[in-house]
Design an enzyme around this catalytic site. Structure first.
Site, PDB file in Angstrom:
ATOM      1  N   ASP A  13      24.256  14.855 -25.197  1.00  0.00           N
ATOM      2  CA  ASP A  13      23.083  14.412 -25.848  1.00  0.00           C
ATOM      3  C   ASP A  13      23.067  14.766 -27.318  1.00  0.00           C
ATOM      4  OD1 ASP A  13      20.309  13.194 -26.151  1.00  0.00           O
ATOM      5  OD2 ASP A  13      19.465  15.137 -25.493  1.00  0.00           O
ATOM      6  N   SER A  14      21.991  13.984 -27.991  1.00  0.00           N
ATOM      7  CA  SER A  14      22.173  14.176 -29.489  1.00  0.00           C
ATOM      8  C   SER A  14      21.818  15.764 -30.012  1.00  0.00           C
ATOM      9  CB  SER A  14      21.113  13.222 -30.014  1.00  0.00           C
ATOM     10  OG  SER A  14      19.745  13.220 -29.478  1.00  0.00           O
ATOM     11  N   CYS A  76      21.227  11.047 -23.287  1.00  0.00           N
ATOM     12  CA  CYS A  76      20.476  10.632 -24.345  1.00  0.00           C
ATOM     13  C   CYS A  76      20.047   9.225 -23.888  1.00  0.00           C
ATOM     14  CB  CYS A  76      21.217  10.863 -25.779  1.00  0.00           C
ATOM     15  SG  CYS A  76      20.481  10.147 -27.124  1.00  0.00           S
ATOM     16  N   GLU A 155      10.279  20.232 -29.015  1.00  0.00           N
ATOM     17  CA  GLU A 155      11.214  21.164 -29.597  1.00  0.00           C
ATOM     18  C   GLU A 155      10.440  22.330 -30.131  1.00  0.00           C
ATOM     19  OE1 GLU A 155      13.691  19.188 -32.300  1.00  0.00           O
ATOM     20  OE2 GLU A 155      14.839  18.308 -30.906  1.00  0.00           O
ATOM     21  N   CYS A 187      12.611   9.679 -22.803  1.00  0.00           N
ATOM     22  CA  CYS A 187      13.423  10.481 -23.873  1.00  0.00           C
ATOM     23  C   CYS A 187      13.516  11.949 -23.099  1.00  0.00           C
ATOM     24  CB  CYS A 187      12.508  10.551 -25.035  1.00  0.00           C
ATOM     25  SG  CYS A 187      13.274  11.908 -26.094  1.00  0.00           S
ATOM     26  N   HIS A 189      13.241  14.658 -24.072  1.00  0.00           N
ATOM     27  CA  HIS A 189      12.259  15.955 -24.292  1.00  0.00           C
ATOM     28  C   HIS A 189      11.152  15.782 -23.537  1.00  0.00           C
ATOM     29  CE1 HIS A 189      14.958  15.974 -27.637  1.00  0.00           C
ATOM     30  NE2 HIS A 189      14.322  16.981 -28.374  1.00  0.00           N
TER      31      HIS A 189
END
Length: 314
Positions: A13-14, A76, A155, A187, A189
């Site tokens: 993932d990024s 991702c 995050e 996403c 996240h």
């Protein structure tokens, strides 16, 4: 000598958001070894050009191939949206993304109604979810909404309270207004903010709607793929997890624990997962961490396994 089926799965993932996919994989395929690469030095990918995303993705994939993986899971959404076809052309091993599994689960949940997708700007602009849904159901429409602030909230660990709910509401309003009757967390996240998203979706829609977690859907498809291709590991013991990162910030252990959903122990000290916690680490050093979760989802020191964290250059 390790057989091919007993080689590890590669996941990248990024950044660290893809650890939500790792978490789902470890629950669904507990015997598989996993090597995870988070490109933490170049995060985020969601605002990059497609050409840059392709270049970064190929670099990450080649690192994992160098670690002897048997297949690569692109955790991702942005890379899955704009680079998955190029990866499959360039690489001589299976490559699985998160877009199609999420779309498939959403089509099943929506039953013909409009699907709403929350994602990064890059994922939404790519049109990947509408294309994936169209390949599965020509009757189902898709409404997309870029939600960059949700990434920042996840995050930072700011996943509860008025602020995340207000931000979620701001992004959900146009989706519900467009007739969405299911919401895809497009996403990696966003599963951390699921409670806020569910609550605001129900409030706006006048009742609860299906929330589709592409991480869980991807884990199901990976398990089926491995079984069908004869690539599922022959081992029965719990698999290991190795973490590779391109930058090791002080907040690494805290953020990693947040996305894995498991406590992280570094240098013998437990790292809490609440907002503001940070771990002082030496950049460039290998940091042993431990994670453990029992069958009921509770943390257990007796089930903890050592995990190596290695900083690499791309």
């Amino acid at each position: 000598m390790t057989s091919h089926r007993d080689a590890p799965l590669g996941v990248f993932d990024s950044g660290l958001g893809g650890l939500t996919v790792v978490r789902a994989l470890r629950k669904r395929c507990p015997a598989e070894d996993i090597v995870y690469l988070g490109d933490t030095a170049r995060v985020p990918y969601g605002t990059r050009s497609p050409e840059t995303v392709v270049r970064y993705a190929l670099g990450c994939a080649r690192v994992l191939i160098g670690r002897g993986v048997k297949a690569i899971v692109v955790a991702c959404n942005t890379v899955s949206a704009v680079a998955i076809d190029m990866l499959r052309v360039e690489l001589d091993l299976p490559v699985l993304g998160v877009i199609l599994p999420g779309a498939r689960a959403a089509v099943a949940a929506s039953r013909g109604a409009t699907i709403g997708v929350l994602g990064t700007a890059g994922t939404i602009a790519s049109g990947a979810y509408p294309r994936a849904v169209a390949s599965l159901s020509t009757r189902t429409e898709v409404a997309g909404q870029a939600a960059p602030l949700l990434v920042s909230l996840a995050e930072e660990g700011w996943v509860e309270g008025e602020v995340p709910r207000l931000v979620a509401r701001r992004y959900l309003e146009p989706l519900i207004g467009a007739g969405a009757r299911s919401i895809v967390l497009g996403c990696t996240h966003f599963p951390l903010l699921r409670a806020a998203i569910e609550a605001e979706t129900a409030s706006l829609a006048g009742g609860p709607l299906p929330i589709v977690d592409s991480a869980s859907a991807t884990a199901e498809e990976v398990a089926s793929f491995l079984a069908e291709r004869g690539l599922a590991t022959s081992r029965s013991a719990p698999g290991g997890l190795s973490l590779l990162v391109t930058d090791l910030p002080k907040s690494f252990a805290t953020v990693a624990a947040r996305f894995l959903g498991q406590p992280v122990v570094a240098d013998g000290a437990a790292v809490p997962t609440h907002v503001g916690a940070a771990l002082p680490t030496q950049v460039g050093a290998a940091v042993p961490i431990q994670v453990g979760e029992d069958a009921g989802g509770r943390f257990s020191s007796s089930s903890a396994q050592g995990v190596d964290v290695e900083q690499i250059d791309l």
